[in-house]
Design an enzyme around this catalytic site. Structure first.
Site, mmCIF file in Angstrom:
data_model
loop_
_atom_site.group_PDB
_atom_site.id
_atom_site.type_symbol
_atom_site.label_atom_id
_atom_site.label_comp_id
_atom_site.label_asym_id
_atom_site.label_seq_id
_atom_site.Cartn_x
_atom_site.Cartn_y
_atom_site.Cartn_z
ATOM 1 N N ARG A 59 0.801 -1.254 0.029
ATOM 2 C CA ARG A 59 0.084 -0.073 0.072
ATOM 3 C C ARG A 59 0.850 1.141 -0.042
ATOM 4 N NH1 ARG A 59 -3.227 -1.530 5.257
ATOM 5 N NH2 ARG A 59 -1.135 -1.941 5.663
ATOM 6 N N LYS B 259 3.674 -19.536 5.200
ATOM 7 C CA LYS B 259 3.254 -20.185 6.359
ATOM 8 C C LYS B 259 3.151 -19.316 7.281
ATOM 9 C CE LYS B 259 5.703 -20.303 9.402
ATOM 10 N NZ LYS B 259 6.675 -19.576 10.109
ATOM 11 N N ASP C 25 7.368 -23.979 2.720
ATOM 12 C CA ASP C 25 7.773 -24.029 4.058
ATOM 13 C C ASP C 25 9.415 -24.281 3.746
ATOM 14 O OD1 ASP C 25 9.186 -25.200 6.401
ATOM 15 O OD2 ASP C 25 7.079 -26.098 6.932
ATOM 16 N N HIS C 26 9.748 -22.946 4.047
ATOM 17 C CA HIS C 26 11.311 -22.831 3.649
ATOM 18 C C HIS C 26 12.250 -23.659 4.275
ATOM 19 C CE1 HIS C 26 12.083 -20.277 7.026
ATOM 20 N NE2 HIS C 26 13.217 -20.495 7.094
ATOM 21 N N LYS D 242 16.009 -26.181 2.384
ATOM 22 C CA LYS D 242 17.411 -26.109 2.975
ATOM 23 C C LYS D 242 18.191 -27.311 2.570
ATOM 24 C CE LYS D 242 16.283 -23.678 7.325
ATOM 25 N NZ LYS D 242 17.185 -22.473 7.260
ATOM 26 N N GLU E 39 16.853 -20.760 18.375
ATOM 27 C CA GLU E 39 17.300 -19.509 17.848
ATOM 28 C C GLU E 39 17.590 -18.712 18.897
ATOM 29 O OE1 GLU E 39 14.610 -17.680 14.513
ATOM 30 O OE2 GLU E 39 12.950 -19.152 15.678
ATOM 31 N N ASP F 158 3.856 -20.904 14.836
ATOM 32 C CA ASP F 158 5.020 -20.173 13.995
ATOM 33 C C ASP F 158 6.022 -21.215 13.535
ATOM 34 O OD1 ASP F 158 6.474 -17.899 12.898
ATOM 35 O OD2 ASP F 158 7.939 -18.119 14.326
ATOM 36 N N HIS G 72 7.485 -26.244 10.275
ATOM 37 C CA HIS G 72 9.018 -26.649 9.895
ATOM 38 C C HIS G 72 9.271 -27.868 10.739
ATOM 39 C CE1 HIS G 72 9.255 -22.704 8.334
ATOM 40 N NE2 HIS G 72 9.408 -22.029 9.414
ATOM 41 N N LYS H 279 12.732 -19.478 20.909
ATOM 42 C CA LYS H 279 13.472 -18.133 20.597
ATOM 43 C C LYS H 279 14.252 -17.614 21.910
ATOM 44 C CE LYS H 279 10.592 -16.391 16.938
ATOM 45 N NZ LYS H 279 11.708 -16.275 15.639
ATOM 46 N N LYS I 67 22.230 -20.559 18.334
ATOM 47 C CA LYS I 67 21.149 -20.954 17.085
ATOM 48 C C LYS I 67 21.861 -22.232 16.433
ATOM 49 C CE LYS I 67 19.899 -19.205 12.371
ATOM 50 N NZ LYS I 67 18.641 -19.505 12.430
HETATM 51 N N1 LIG Z 1 9.404 -12.516 8.111
HETATM 52 C C1 LIG Z 1 9.788 -13.628 7.906
HETATM 53 O O1 LIG Z 1 10.808 -14.111 7.921
HETATM 54 C C2 LIG Z 1 8.717 -14.547 7.672
HETATM 55 C C3 LIG Z 1 7.361 -14.202 7.263
HETATM 56 N N2 LIG Z 1 6.658 -15.433 6.988
HETATM 57 C C4 LIG Z 1 5.135 -14.913 6.964
HETATM 58 O O2 LIG Z 1 4.888 -14.245 5.698
HETATM 59 C C5 LIG Z 1 4.143 -13.196 5.685
HETATM 60 C C6 LIG Z 1 4.525 -11.793 5.823
HETATM 61 O O3 LIG Z 1 5.648 -11.758 6.965
HETATM 62 P P1 LIG Z 1 6.438 -10.418 6.806
HETATM 63 O O4 LIG Z 1 7.006 -9.968 5.912
HETATM 64 O O5 LIG Z 1 7.073 -10.729 8.377
HETATM 65 O O6 LIG Z 1 5.233 -9.364 7.106
HETATM 66 P P2 LIG Z 1 5.372 -7.559 7.343
HETATM 67 O O7 LIG Z 1 4.427 -6.955 8.302
HETATM 68 O O8 LIG Z 1 6.826 -7.037 7.471
HETATM 69 O O9 LIG Z 1 5.068 -7.180 5.870
HETATM 70 C C7 LIG Z 1 3.615 -7.165 5.592
HETATM 71 C C8 LIG Z 1 3.524 -6.675 4.104
HETATM 72 O O10 LIG Z 1 2.137 -6.527 3.610
HETATM 73 C C9 LIG Z 1 1.998 -5.302 2.970
HETATM 74 N N3 LIG Z 1 0.395 -5.197 3.385
HETATM 75 C C10 LIG Z 1 -0.252 -5.375 4.466
HETATM 76 N N4 LIG Z 1 -1.473 -4.754 4.377
HETATM 77 C C11 LIG Z 1 -1.822 -4.822 2.870
HETATM 78 C C12 LIG Z 1 -2.743 -4.595 1.900
HETATM 79 N N5 LIG Z 1 -3.957 -4.452 2.593
HETATM 80 N N6 LIG Z 1 -2.629 -4.441 0.415
HETATM 81 C C13 LIG Z 1 -1.250 -4.545 0.158
HETATM 82 N N7 LIG Z 1 -0.280 -5.076 1.024
HETATM 83 C C14 LIG Z 1 -0.491 -5.031 2.279
HETATM 84 C C15 LIG Z 1 2.785 -4.268 3.839
HETATM 85 O O11 LIG Z 1 2.869 -3.244 3.424
HETATM 86 P P3 LIG Z 1 1.987 -1.930 3.399
HETATM 87 O O12 LIG Z 1 1.698 -2.019 4.899
HETATM 88 O O13 LIG Z 1 2.658 -0.827 2.768
HETATM 89 O O14 LIG Z 1 0.672 -2.181 2.613
HETATM 90 C C16 LIG Z 1 3.920 -5.276 3.920
HETATM 91 O O15 LIG Z 1 4.621 -5.153 2.700
HETATM 92 C C17 LIG Z 1 3.410 -13.809 7.223
HETATM 93 O O16 LIG Z 1 2.196 -14.459 6.904
HETATM 94 C C18 LIG Z 1 4.528 -14.416 8.010
HETATM 95 O O17 LIG Z 1 4.085 -15.259 8.914
HETATM 96 C C19 LIG Z 1 6.926 -16.525 6.960
HETATM 97 C C20 LIG Z 1 8.230 -17.075 7.230
HETATM 98 C C21 LIG Z 1 9.297 -16.223 7.414
HETATM 99 O O1 LIG Z 2 9.473 -19.266 9.408
HETATM 100 C C1 LIG Z 2 10.023 -18.882 10.513
HETATM 101 O O2 LIG Z 2 11.424 -19.419 10.594
HETATM 102 C C2 LIG Z 2 12.564 -18.345 10.983
HETATM 103 C C3 LIG Z 2 13.507 -19.409 11.436
HETATM 104 O O3 LIG Z 2 14.074 -19.792 10.102
HETATM 105 P P1 LIG Z 2 15.791 -20.160 10.008
HETATM 106 O O4 LIG Z 2 15.921 -20.436 8.610
HETATM 107 O O5 LIG Z 2 16.427 -18.914 10.296
HETATM 108 O O6 LIG Z 2 15.914 -21.135 11.002
HETATM 109 C C4 LIG Z 2 11.687 -17.859 12.461
HETATM 110 O O7 LIG Z 2 12.779 -16.998 12.996
HETATM 111 C C5 LIG Z 2 10.649 -17.161 12.270
HETATM 112 O O8 LIG Z 2 9.902 -16.633 13.479
HETATM 113 C C6 LIG Z 2 9.451 -18.156 11.719
HETATM 114 O O9 LIG Z 2 8.102 -17.453 11.114
#
Ligand SMILES: NC(=O)C1=CN([C@@H]2O[C@H](COP(=O)(O)OP(=O)(O)OC[C@H]3O[C@@H](n4cnc5c(N)ncnc54)[C@H](OP(=O)(O)O)[C@@H]3O)[C@@H](O)[C@H]2O)C=CC1
Ligand SMILES: O=C1O[C@H](COP(=O)(O)O)[C@@H](O)[C@H](O)[C@H]1O
Length: 480
Positions: free
Chosen positions: A45, A144, A173-174, A178, A212, A231, A236, A336, A341
């Site tokens: 957004r 996920k 599921d990353h 690995k 972690e 989570d 995983h 966590k 780690k």
């Molecule tokens: N971060 C990680 O390492 C991991 C995350 N995940 C999963 O990935 C997903 C994203 O996580 P994460 O990146 O941490 O979350 P963030 O909160 O950092 O990012 C969310 C993103 O969604 C966008 N967004 C939110 N609302 C809207 C909307 N209405 N329209 C369009 N875009 C929108 C935000 O931008 P804006 O507000 O500008 O719209 C932002 O770019 C989650 O489901 C999380 O569980 C899974 C594994 C690892």
């Molecule tokens: O999906 C997730 O994974 C990370 C851990 O990933 P790793 O590859 O660094 O082991 C975790 O930190 C996070 O909370 C979870 O959403």
């Protein structure tokens, strides 16, 4: 070299996109794995023009990629593939604008990567369809956790399934991307050595630990509603358990591998009601020290409720009710703010039937996923000198050394390439996700009813004391 495609990253300004996806795509570009025709469009957004997005993405990519791998000229080249589009995914009308921006698809592959909260999945899929963007050549990638319970996962799967056929849905599921996780399959199914002993008759117990040092960082808002079970363990750790416990698939393809994994999930012994007190441990970190720095308690983290009951640590004694694994405990733990780690799978074999020597120990196979990747088999050997003094020695396969010339791929690199290639072997099928929730839901319910307060553990420790007792009751210890 991949096929050409448009990759649209919803949530393109988020943590996942900037820390994992863009750096992975950069690496693929740098290693010449991406077809020249791969175009990447980040969407969110926030009002940003292309230059502002490129600056944001470059800053994060520089910070994530090893210094030696980041070359400004390679970035400039990669950046030509990148663009940004402002869009609110809840607004159907904005997808019409997106369709105009993208132009004719003409059979070109489109990958929609949903790096957003799961609550947006349904809207995005349905708005893509109404804007005519969900044709046969399009694929959708879901991060996920898929939902926060069985019911919500069913709803998401149902809604996405109305727009995309299962073969075009990639539930990521990353951990499955690995290197060592895939090596586990190579170890089991490409070496005749292990199969005869890979069963209850020879294996005493299995441990799967993912610890972690990080806390919840800037994800408190999400994590406080999720906790370690949703989570990490629901996805995983259960996926790792599947790879340890599954039967040999007929072929290394999506249908066969996923078919075998789902059988394991369906065979998980239910943990219900008061069982949660015996079979599970929940913990939450308090203030402590990690790497020489003071770190705050979980309930002082940003966007976390200060009387939160969310678990940041979970340990479970699981069982797989089938012929191969009857009676073998599988201990899973993740948390966590732990001391180090590391992610490890440890398979402990039964002792020899009659021990001739004083200090014999059991054999163990230790599969290390991170920080370094290795597989080692602990055997007993005689120490040099007089007498039968035994000591454990390791037959060690250090994968980084064995394949020294090759840069280790990050999980997301492999998985992104697989999506572009249309290979879903390393992604979760709908029934796998649902079977995992079917096992996890009663545990979450048991916690609500009987075990609301997580056990405190100091940051920098190895979790609550009760997690040790879980194994000690059977005469085992967590492998350090
Ligand atoms: N971060 C990680 O390492 C991991 C995350 N995940 C999963 O990935 C997903 C994203 O996580 P994460 O990146 O941490 O979350 P963030 O909160 O950092 O990012 C969310 C993103 O969604 C966008 N967004 C939110 N609302 C809207 C909307 N209405 N329209 C369009 N875009 C929108 C935000 O931008 P804006 O507000 O500008 O719209 C932002 O770019 C989650 O489901 C999380 O569980 C899974 C594994 C690892
Ligand atoms: O999906 C997730 O994974 C990370 C851990 O990933 P790793 O590859 O660094 O082991 C975790 O930190 C996070 O909370 C979870 O959403």
């Amino acid at each position: 070299m991949s096929t050409s495609c448009d990759m649209l990253v919803f949530g393109g300004t988020g943590d996942l996109a900037l820390h994992k996806l863009i750096p992975a795509l950069y690496h693929l570009h740098r290693d010449k794995r991406l077809n020249d025709g791969v175009r990447i469009l980040a969407l969110a957004r926030q009002e940003l023009d292309r230059d502002a997005y490129l600056a944001l993405a470059e800053r994060h990519c520089r910070a994530q990629v090893a210094q030696a791998d980041f070359q400004p000229e390679t970035w400039l080249d990669f950046a030509q593939r990148l663009d940004y589009f402002t869009l609110d995914a809840t607004q159907r009308g904005e997808f019409v604008r997106l369709a105009h921006h993208l132009g004719q698809q003409d059979g070109r592959i489109r990958v929609y990567y949903l790096a957003t909260a799961p609550r947006l999945f349904r809207d995005i899929a349905s708005h893509l369809e109404s804007a005519g963007l969900a044709g046969q050549a399009s694929r959708i990638v879901l991060e996920k956790p898929i939902g926060h319970s069985l019911d919500s996962a069913l709803e998401i799967n149902e809604a996405i399934g109305e727009v995309f056929a299962e073969s075009r849905i990639y539930r990521i599921d990353h951990y499955l991307g690995k290197e060592t996780v895939q090596n586990l399959m190579a170890l089991r199914f490409a070496n005749a050595l292990f199969e005869p002993i890979w069963r209850a008759g020879h294996i005493e117990h299995v441990q799967i630990s993912v610890s972690e040092t990080l806390g919840v960082e800037n994800r408190g808002g999400y994590y406080d509603h999720a906790g370690a079970m949703r989570d990490m363990l629901q996805n995983h750790l259960l996926q790792l358990l599947c790879l340890v416990a599954m039967e040999a698939p007929v072929r290394f393809d999506a249908k066969s591998v996923r078919g075998e994994k789902v059988k394991v999930l369906e065979a998980l012994k239910p943990i219900t009601g008061m069982d949660v007190m015996d079979k599970t441990v929940r913990g939450q970190y308090t203030a402590g020290r990690i790497g020489g720095h003071d770190v705050p308690a979980y309930y002082f983290e940003k966007n976390v409720d200060n009387d939160s009951d969310t678990e940041t640590f979970v340990a479970v004694q699981a069982g797989v009710d089938n012929w191969r694994w009857a009676g073998v405990p599988f201990y899973l733990r993740t948390g966590k703010r732990l001391a180090k780690k590391s992610s490890e799978i440890v398979v402990t074999f039964k002792p020899v039937p009659h021990m001739l020597f004083q200090n014999g120990q059991v054999n163990r196979l230790v599969i290390r996923l991170q920080p370094e990747e290795s597989i080692s088999l602990q055997l007993m050997a005689k120490a040099p000198g007089k007498g039968m003094q035994l000591e454990p020695v390791e037959l060690d396969l250090n994968l980084a050394q064995a394949f020294r010339q090759t840069r280790r791929w990050e999980a997301y690199e492999r998985l992104l390439l697989d999506v572009i290639e249309g290979d879903s072997t390393l992604f979760m099928r709908r029934d796998e996700v649902e079977a995992a929730w079917r096992w996890v839901d009663p545990i979450l319910k048991g916690w609500q009813e009987h075990y609301r307060k997580p056990r405190p553990y100091p940051a920098g420790s190895d979790g609550p004391e009760q997690a040790h007792q879980l194994l000690e009751r059977k005469g085992f210890r967590w492998w350090q």
